[in-house]
Design a protein around this motif. Sequence first.
Motif, PDB file in Angstrom:
ATOM      1  N   ALA A  14      41.617  32.492  25.445  1.00 34.12           N
ATOM      2  CA  ALA A  14      41.665  33.814  24.820  1.00 34.12           C
ATOM      3  C   ALA A  14      42.102  34.906  25.797  1.00 34.12           C
ATOM      4  CB  ALA A  14      40.303  34.157  24.231  1.00 34.12           C
ATOM      5  N   VAL A  15      41.551  34.899  26.987  1.00 38.44           N
ATOM      6  CA  VAL A  15      41.874  35.968  27.939  1.00 38.44           C
ATOM      7  C   VAL A  15      43.333  35.898  28.390  1.00 38.44           C
ATOM      8  CG1 VAL A  15      41.366  36.884  30.239  1.00 38.44           C
ATOM      9  CG2 VAL A  15      39.494  36.363  28.656  1.00 38.44           C
ATOM     10  N   PRO A  16      43.859  34.732  28.766  1.00 35.32           N
ATOM     11  CA  PRO A  16      45.283  34.695  29.095  1.00 35.32           C
ATOM     12  C   PRO A  16      46.185  35.079  27.921  1.00 35.32           C
ATOM     13  CG  PRO A  16      44.187  32.772  30.000  1.00 35.32           C
ATOM     14  CD  PRO A  16      43.197  33.458  29.109  1.00 35.32           C
ATOM     15  N   LEU A  17      45.802  34.712  26.696  1.00 35.54           N
ATOM     16  CA  LEU A  17      46.599  35.116  25.540  1.00 35.54           C
ATOM     17  C   LEU A  17      46.577  36.631  25.369  1.00 35.54           C
ATOM     18  CD1 LEU A  17      45.679  32.359  22.930  1.00 35.54           C
ATOM     19  CD2 LEU A  17      47.905  32.736  24.011  1.00 35.54           C
ATOM     20  N   ALA A  18      45.420  37.239  25.609  1.00 35.55           N
ATOM     21  CA  ALA A  18      45.335  38.695  25.544  1.00 35.55           C
ATOM     22  C   ALA A  18      46.177  39.336  26.634  1.00 35.55           C
ATOM     23  CB  ALA A  18      43.883  39.143  25.656  1.00 35.55           C
ATOM     24  N   ARG A  19      46.254  38.697  27.778  1.00 39.48           N
ATOM     25  CA  ARG A  19      47.112  39.205  28.853  1.00 39.48           C
ATOM     26  C   ARG A  19      48.578  39.213  28.442  1.00 39.48           C
ATOM     27  NH1 ARG A  19      44.412  35.813  33.845  1.00 39.48           N
ATOM     28  NH2 ARG A  19      42.907  37.376  34.528  1.00 39.48           N
ATOM     29  N   LEU A  20      48.928  38.317  27.542  1.00 38.74           N
ATOM     30  CA  LEU A  20      50.294  38.285  27.029  1.00 38.74           C
ATOM     31  C   LEU A  20      50.527  39.345  25.963  1.00 38.74           C
ATOM     32  CD1 LEU A  20      50.858  34.428  26.702  1.00 38.74           C
ATOM     33  CD2 LEU A  20      51.748  35.962  28.464  1.00 38.74           C
ATOM     34  N   GLY A  21      49.481  40.101  25.629  1.00 40.96           N
ATOM     35  CA  GLY A  21      49.616  41.184  24.676  1.00 40.96           C
ATOM     36  C   GLY A  21      49.092  40.886  23.291  1.00 40.96           C
TER      37      GLY A  21
END
Length: 275
Positions: free
Chosen positions: A68-75
């Motif tokens: 979830a956190v890396p996906l959020a980093r992708l916007g």
Amino acid sequence: MSDPMRPPASPQHPPTASLRSDSSRSRASLRTAVVWEVLQDALDRRVKATGRDALDVLDTGGGSGNFAVPLARLGHRVTVVDPSPNALFALERRAAEAGVADRVKGLQGDALGLFDVAERGGYDAVLCHGVLEYVDDPAEGIRNAVAALRPEGVLSLLAAGLGGAVLARALAGHFTEARQALGDPDGRWGEGDPVPRRFTAEQLTALVEGAGLRVGAVHGVRVFADLVPGVLVDTEPGALDALLQLEAATAELPAFHSVATQLHVLGEAPGAAEG
């Protein structure tokens, strides 16, 4: 597990190739690299198809946010549904530390009661990673995940593979346990087995198709990574990258699905007119 990707310079326009290169340097990427490659390609296609920079992603059983956190980093905007308050607390802290708290939402719940907390038909992508092994009714769990998708959305399904467990027990010298897992309806090697249920690729694809999705791809995950001594990977020059390349090269080959520790299935929902 540490985040497999570093934050991009701009969340709205992430340098995807750079992210994948960074992830290949991490020992943890042996467990996630294949899934990330498939998932990012699927999300990139959805971004182009929708014309939106940010997608709505539901991560069922997402725990403390490894995806979830890396996906959020992708916007992207990510909703995590998990039954553990401790995991959700860790998710909140992790998202805040990564500077993406505004794009990550944690909700307490589970796959079988998904719509008590999540929106039906409200997501461009649903992650169902490490969930089916533990739910009482895997078919219902998949149906709920699919019902959360928008038309033409994608399902990322990751579950424990039967063959990998049989092979691992046999190579450890536990031949009776390997035989037990092979013949057990749930793929368990004994009372001490911490995993309640394992699957074959055929079982997972049948579940996905039975829920109304088209199977876009099937990949074997951790075909070799769990069998190779860690000291070899950590000390032999170039071994990590070579092993990552081997994992990638064999992931799509059906012959290796039967010995993978995990199996990843990408499901694709029909369009509105088709549904």
